[in-house]
Write a protein that holds these residues in place. Sequence first.
Motif, mmCIF file in Angstrom:
data_model
loop_
_atom_site.group_PDB
_atom_site.id
_atom_site.type_symbol
_atom_site.label_atom_id
_atom_site.label_comp_id
_atom_site.label_asym_id
_atom_site.label_seq_id
_atom_site.Cartn_x
_atom_site.Cartn_y
_atom_site.Cartn_z
ATOM 1 N N ILE A 1 0.839 -1.205 0.000
ATOM 2 C CA ILE A 1 0.000 0.000 0.000
ATOM 3 C C ILE A 1 0.873 1.254 0.000
ATOM 4 C CG2 ILE A 1 -1.704 1.305 1.328
ATOM 5 C CD1 ILE A 1 -2.769 -1.373 2.358
ATOM 6 N N ILE A 2 1.907 1.259 0.839
ATOM 7 C CA ILE A 2 2.815 2.409 0.888
ATOM 8 C C ILE A 2 3.508 2.593 -0.457
ATOM 9 C CG2 ILE A 2 4.910 3.315 1.962
ATOM 10 C CD1 ILE A 2 4.091 1.924 4.531
ATOM 11 N N GLY A 3 3.924 1.479 -1.071
ATOM 12 C CA GLY A 3 4.601 1.573 -2.362
ATOM 13 C C GLY A 3 3.721 2.156 -3.453
ATOM 14 N N LEU A 4 2.448 1.725 -3.490
ATOM 15 C CA LEU A 4 1.522 2.277 -4.488
ATOM 16 C C LEU A 4 1.290 3.763 -4.254
ATOM 17 C CD1 LEU A 4 -1.095 -0.619 -4.720
ATOM 18 C CD2 LEU A 4 0.368 0.207 -6.579
ATOM 19 N N LEU A 5 1.118 4.153 -2.979
ATOM 20 C CA LEU A 5 0.924 5.570 -2.668
ATOM 21 C C LEU A 5 2.174 6.373 -3.003
ATOM 22 C CD1 LEU A 5 -0.959 5.285 0.760
ATOM 23 C CD2 LEU A 5 -1.932 5.847 -1.475
ATOM 24 N N GLY A 6 3.339 5.804 -2.701
ATOM 25 C CA GLY A 6 4.583 6.501 -3.012
ATOM 26 C C GLY A 6 4.786 6.688 -4.505
ATOM 27 N N ALA A 7 4.485 5.641 -5.289
ATOM 28 C CA ALA A 7 4.613 5.756 -6.744
ATOM 29 C C ALA A 7 3.631 6.788 -7.289
ATOM 30 C CB ALA A 7 4.370 4.399 -7.394
ATOM 31 N N GLY A 8 2.396 6.786 -6.733
ATOM 32 C CA GLY A 8 1.423 7.795 -7.161
ATOM 33 C C GLY A 8 1.896 9.194 -6.846
ATOM 34 N N ALA A 9 2.528 9.372 -5.681
ATOM 35 C CA ALA A 9 3.033 10.699 -5.312
ATOM 36 C C ALA A 9 4.156 11.140 -6.242
ATOM 37 C CB ALA A 9 3.513 10.681 -3.861
ATOM 38 N N LYS A 10 5.060 10.225 -6.599
ATOM 39 C CA LYS A 10 6.196 10.596 -7.447
ATOM 40 C C LYS A 10 5.784 10.867 -8.885
ATOM 41 C CE LYS A 10 10.290 9.185 -6.566
ATOM 42 N NZ LYS A 10 11.550 8.480 -6.327
ATOM 43 N N VAL B 1 10.507 0.339 4.939
ATOM 44 C CA VAL B 1 11.639 -0.028 4.078
ATOM 45 C C VAL B 1 11.148 -0.697 2.800
ATOM 46 C CG1 VAL B 1 13.682 -1.494 3.915
ATOM 47 C CG2 VAL B 1 13.236 -0.216 6.021
ATOM 48 N N PHE B 2 10.248 -1.674 2.948
ATOM 49 C CA PHE B 2 9.704 -2.354 1.769
ATOM 50 C C PHE B 2 8.989 -1.353 0.870
ATOM 51 C CE2 PHE B 2 6.526 -4.605 -0.643
ATOM 52 C CZ PHE B 2 7.155 -5.782 -1.029
ATOM 53 N N GLY B 3 8.193 -0.463 1.472
ATOM 54 C CA GLY B 3 7.447 0.513 0.685
ATOM 55 C C GLY B 3 8.332 1.448 -0.093
ATOM 56 N N ALA B 4 9.484 1.828 0.478
ATOM 57 C CA ALA B 4 10.387 2.745 -0.221
ATOM 58 C C ALA B 4 10.938 2.105 -1.497
ATOM 59 C CB ALA B 4 11.527 3.163 0.707
ATOM 60 N N PHE B 5 11.346 0.853 -1.398
ATOM 61 C CA PHE B 5 11.860 0.170 -2.588
ATOM 62 C C PHE B 5 10.727 -0.206 -3.543
ATOM 63 C CE2 PHE B 5 15.302 -0.399 0.437
ATOM 64 C CZ PHE B 5 16.425 -0.185 -0.351
ATOM 65 N N ALA B 6 9.561 -0.584 -2.981
ATOM 66 C CA ALA B 6 8.423 -0.914 -3.832
ATOM 67 C C ALA B 6 7.933 0.314 -4.596
ATOM 68 C CB ALA B 6 7.288 -1.499 -2.992
ATOM 69 N N THR B 7 8.112 1.504 -4.024
ATOM 70 C CA THR B 7 7.728 2.733 -4.717
ATOM 71 C C THR B 7 8.427 2.832 -6.069
ATOM 72 O OG1 THR B 7 7.233 3.980 -2.700
ATOM 73 C CG2 THR B 7 7.885 5.253 -4.634
ATOM 74 N N GLU B 8 9.724 2.551 -6.077
ATOM 75 C CA GLU B 8 10.474 2.626 -7.332
ATOM 76 C C GLU B 8 10.080 1.509 -8.286
ATOM 77 O OE1 GLU B 8 12.191 5.156 -8.104
ATOM 78 O OE2 GLU B 8 12.033 6.067 -6.119
ATOM 79 N N PHE C 1 7.061 0.088 -8.483
ATOM 80 C CA PHE C 1 5.759 0.459 -9.054
ATOM 81 C C PHE C 1 5.893 1.633 -10.023
ATOM 82 C CE2 PHE C 1 3.728 -1.608 -5.207
ATOM 83 C CZ PHE C 1 3.094 -2.593 -5.946
ATOM 84 N N ARG C 2 6.753 2.574 -9.696
ATOM 85 C CA ARG C 2 6.932 3.725 -10.597
ATOM 86 C C ARG C 2 7.444 3.260 -11.952
ATOM 87 N NH1 ARG C 2 10.746 7.543 -12.199
ATOM 88 N NH2 ARG C 2 12.414 6.333 -11.216
ATOM 89 N N GLY C 3 8.445 2.383 -11.933
ATOM 90 C CA GLY C 3 8.952 1.849 -13.193
ATOM 91 C C GLY C 3 7.911 1.032 -13.939
ATOM 92 N N ALA C 4 7.088 0.269 -13.193
ATOM 93 C CA ALA C 4 6.056 -0.548 -13.833
ATOM 94 C C ALA C 4 4.985 0.322 -14.479
ATOM 95 C CB ALA C 4 5.431 -1.482 -12.801
ATOM 96 N N ILE C 5 4.605 1.399 -13.788
ATOM 97 C CA ILE C 5 3.583 2.305 -14.345
ATOM 98 C C ILE C 5 4.099 2.964 -15.616
ATOM 99 C CG2 ILE C 5 2.342 4.463 -13.925
ATOM 100 C CD1 ILE C 5 2.172 3.623 -10.976
#
Length: 263
Positions: free
Chosen positions: A38-47, A140-147, A149-153
């Motif tokens: 969830i944090i990763g998806l929100l982080g990717a959306g923010a970036k 920690v997981f969310g920070a790396f998952a953010t990147e 998800f960002r690359g996947a999007i």
Amino acid sequence: MRYVDLLSFGPTGWGDDLWTGTKLTLHLAVVSLGVGLIIGLLGAGAKLAPNKWLNRLGDAYTTVIRGIPELLTLLLIYYGLQFGLQGALALLDTPALCAALDLGAKLDSLGLEAANASICTDEPVEVSGFAAGVIALSLVFGAFATEVFRGAILSVPGGQLEAARAIGMSRALVIRRILLPQVWRFALPGLGNLWLVLIKDTSLISVIAFDELMRKTFIAVGVVKEPFLFFGVACLVYLAITGVSMIAFNRVERWASRGVRRV
């Protein structure tokens, strides 16, 4: 035979303790995975948002969390939560507030004696090791998952999104029917690697006395004085978890890629 007895289940062996630690390790990892996604998806959306302040917030989060060792993140959260909660309770003068509202008796009547002791007295606040571990590992997981998800999007062809909007799909429908299914397909390999790292990072929680697998192993070694045996068993347990996880992720990846032509 002595080694078999040491690893047996029952009052004379340590099998029960290692099994309990393994279950706690898996519980900690699965909960952290869910929160971290969830944090990763929100982080990717923010970036990727058009708002520059959200971009900066997402960049700051990933930069800080990825730049700090996981163990240091855990210790900062564990002791920081205790310090913050203790300060907040002192600022609110909760003992006087509880006395005025008769809150202590009400909490006791509801079976919340632990909450009463934490809130309505001057005793030091103790933060659950499980809660601190979930927060730290999820961040920690969310920070790396953010990147990831960002690359996947960004990997989803923009023409498909434009075509979906051109035929009248709403933004929410485009995300649900076009974007997310492909994002998962692109993100699964990276998320699988992060999951394996997360499994290993759960061992760090042993430093705050949470009884996961590594903590139970250290206790057994300290009592029996057989480090090679118990550390070897712990190694096999972690390898078994990662092996099963790799098989599961490979199957999920094949399912997510169904109908896609492989080049």
